[in-house]
Motif scaffolding. Structure first.
Motif, PDB file in Angstrom:
ATOM      1  N   UNK A 128       0.609  -1.424  -0.298  1.00 26.99           N
ATOM      2  CA  UNK A 128       0.082   0.117  -0.185  1.00 26.99           C
ATOM      3  C   UNK A 128       0.509   1.269   0.090  1.00 26.99           C
ATOM      4  N   UNK A 129       0.685   1.971  -0.787  1.00 25.05           N
ATOM      5  CA  UNK A 129       1.580   3.207  -1.036  1.00 25.05           C
ATOM      6  C   UNK A 129       1.648   4.250   0.244  1.00 25.05           C
ATOM      7  N   UNK A 130       0.634   4.480   0.937  1.00 31.97           N
ATOM      8  CA  UNK A 130       0.510   5.248   1.588  1.00 31.97           C
ATOM      9  C   UNK A 130       0.541   4.857   2.726  1.00 31.97           C
ATOM     10  N   UNK A 131       0.620   3.618   3.382  1.00 28.01           N
ATOM     11  CA  UNK A 131       0.890   2.853   4.583  1.00 28.01           C
ATOM     12  C   UNK A 131       2.498   3.471   4.454  1.00 28.01           C
ATOM     13  N   UNK A 132       2.968   2.286   3.172  1.00 22.89           N
ATOM     14  CA  UNK A 132       4.537   2.400   2.622  1.00 22.89           C
ATOM     15  C   UNK A 132       5.352   3.932   3.012  1.00 22.89           C
ATOM     16  N   UNK A 133       4.643   5.054   2.759  1.00 20.17           N
ATOM     17  CA  UNK A 133       4.972   6.485   2.783  1.00 20.17           C
ATOM     18  C   UNK A 133       4.601   7.351   4.336  1.00 20.17           C
ATOM     19  N   UNK A 134       4.417   6.228   4.654  1.00 19.17           N
ATOM     20  CA  UNK A 134       4.311   6.633   6.255  1.00 19.17           C
ATOM     21  C   UNK A 134       5.362   6.148   6.983  1.00 19.17           C
ATOM     22  N   UNK A 135       5.555   5.053   6.613  1.00 20.58           N
ATOM     23  CA  UNK A 135       7.289   4.799   7.562  1.00 20.58           C
ATOM     24  C   UNK A 135       8.373   4.501   6.853  1.00 20.58           C
ATOM     25  N   UNK A 136       8.328   5.708   6.144  1.00 15.88           N
ATOM     26  CA  UNK A 136       9.171   5.411   4.900  1.00 15.88           C
ATOM     27  C   UNK A 136      10.097   6.538   5.939  1.00 15.88           C
ATOM     28  N   UNK A 137      10.137   7.640   5.959  1.00 13.36           N
ATOM     29  CA  UNK A 137      11.255   8.085   6.719  1.00 13.36           C
ATOM     30  C   UNK A 137      11.556   7.276   7.981  1.00 13.36           C
ATOM     31  N   UNK A 138      11.585   6.834   8.579  1.00 11.89           N
ATOM     32  CA  UNK A 138      11.826   5.910   9.911  1.00 11.89           C
ATOM     33  C   UNK A 138      12.406   4.325   9.552  1.00 11.89           C
ATOM     34  N   UNK A 139      12.270   4.144   8.179  1.00 12.78           N
ATOM     35  CA  UNK A 139      12.505   3.340   8.056  1.00 12.78           C
ATOM     36  C   UNK A 139      13.781   2.951   7.281  1.00 12.78           C
ATOM     37  N   UNK A 140      13.485   4.142   6.022  1.00 13.74           N
ATOM     38  CA  UNK A 140      14.892   4.454   5.557  1.00 13.74           C
ATOM     39  C   UNK A 140      16.062   5.062   7.023  1.00 13.74           C
ATOM     40  N   UNK A 141      15.860   5.500   7.724  1.00 15.91           N
ATOM     41  CA  UNK A 141      16.854   6.183   8.172  1.00 15.91           C
ATOM     42  C   UNK A 141      17.321   5.035   9.584  1.00 15.91           C
ATOM     43  N   UNK A 142      16.105   4.341   9.831  1.00 13.88           N
ATOM     44  CA  UNK A 142      17.071   2.854  10.372  1.00 13.88           C
ATOM     45  C   UNK A 142      17.319   2.368   9.382  1.00 13.88           C
ATOM     46  N   UNK A 143      17.435   1.519   8.805  1.00  8.67           N
ATOM     47  CA  UNK A 143      18.254   1.321   8.059  1.00  8.67           C
ATOM     48  C   UNK A 143      19.455   1.637   7.717  1.00  8.67           C
ATOM     49  N   UNK A 144      19.413   2.942   7.482  1.00  4.91           N
ATOM     50  CA  UNK A 144      20.814   3.535   6.975  1.00  4.91           C
ATOM     51  C   UNK A 144      21.578   3.233   8.761  1.00  4.91           C
ATOM     52  N   UNK A 145      20.784   3.895   9.382  1.00  2.00           N
ATOM     53  CA  UNK A 145      22.166   3.643  10.257  1.00  2.00           C
ATOM     54  C   UNK A 145      22.490   2.391  11.267  1.00  2.00           C
ATOM     55  N   UNK A 146      21.863   1.405  11.038  1.00  3.95           N
ATOM     56  CA  UNK A 146      22.473  -0.517  10.915  1.00  3.95           C
ATOM     57  C   UNK A 146      23.471  -0.719   9.804  1.00  3.95           C
ATOM     58  N   UNK A 147      23.022  -0.030   8.899  1.00  6.69           N
ATOM     59  CA  UNK A 147      24.446  -0.654   7.607  1.00  6.69           C
ATOM     60  C   UNK A 147      25.606   0.477   7.799  1.00  6.69           C
TER      61      UNK A 147
END
Length: 245
Positions: free
Chosen positions: A66-85
């Motif tokens: 669902x694009x609406x759900x993905x857009x809602x969690x995208x900022x935190x998800x991208x940042x957490x994934x980058x932090x762990x990487x």
């Protein structure tokens, strides 16, 4: 006397310039050496980037397309994934130099250890943090991130990842002498990463909702300025503790 005074002035000027030139040469040599070594060990450079891409790719499959759900969690998800990487590559920041004895030689040089350590952290950011920041907008397309937030995402990750590298290097320096210091490294640095994570993800979130972004980016810049001032000194002290006990 004038000739003598002129000669003394020249000697003083040369004496003042020599350490500065020696420091510049030492910093440049450290930058060049670490860049060459990491480019030869491409797996260490590619592993965090591949991990970042895999995590972002799997989330839409595992949660919902669902694009609406993905857009809602995208900022935190991208940042957490980058932090762990970024955290993945920290354990090897000083490990190879410790194993081959180069780190002990670094401690014996007459140049400030804090600046030489800062050069090593700069290489880590150039080959890990900066590529993550450039990759993030591309991966943001998979999470239906609004088009207007890509520049803010890249800018926040560029600023934030530099702070992450500096803070993480303190933990890497403290655990360099431990055979399995990866878990301890994570426990040491993750609490210190939280402010960067909050304001980094908040900047992207503010862009999505049309709020002010400059305040978040300014705080990220302030955190980076503080890290640039204090982290090199803490890294140098941590390396001395790890090497000399």
């Amino acid at each position: 006397m004038p000739a003598t005074d002129g000669a003394l002035t020249k000697e003083v000027r040369v004496a003042c310039e020599e350490p500065r030139g020696g420091l510049a040469v030492a910093v440049w040599a450290t930058l060049k050496r670490d860049l060459m070594l990491l480019l030869r060990r491409r797996s260490e450079v590619l592993n965090p980037l591949v991990f970042f891409a895999i995590v972002i790719t799997l989330f839409p499959i595992g949660i919902s397309p669902d694009p609406a759900l993905l857009a809602a969690i995208a900022p935190g998800l991208l940042w957490v994934a980058a932090l762990l990487a970024a955290l993945l590559s920290l354990d090897s920041l000083f490990r190879a130099d410790y194993d081959d004895g180069s780190l002990e030689q670094l401690l014996l040089t007459p140049q400030p250890l804090a600046l030489l350590a800062l050069a090593k952290v700069a290489v880590h950011w150039l080959l890990t943090g900066l590529p993550l920041a450039l990759m993030a907008p591309v991966l943001g397309l998979m999470l239906a991130l609004p088009a207007g937030s890509y520049l803010v995402l890249a800018a926040s990750l560029a600023l934030g990842s530099a702070s992450l590298s500096l803070i993480g290097a303190i933990g890497a320096a403290l655990t360099v002498g431990l055979s399995r210091g990866g878990v301890l490294l994570s426990l040491l640095v993750l609490p210190l990463y939280i402010p960067v994570l909050i304001f980094g993800a908040g900047a992207v979130q503010a862009t999505i909702f049309g709020d002010g972004v400059l305040a978040h980016l300014a705080i990220l810049g302030a955190l980076l300025a503080l890290a640039l001032i204090f982290a090199p000194l803490a890294i140098a002290a941590s390396l001395r503790i790890s090497i000399n006990g």
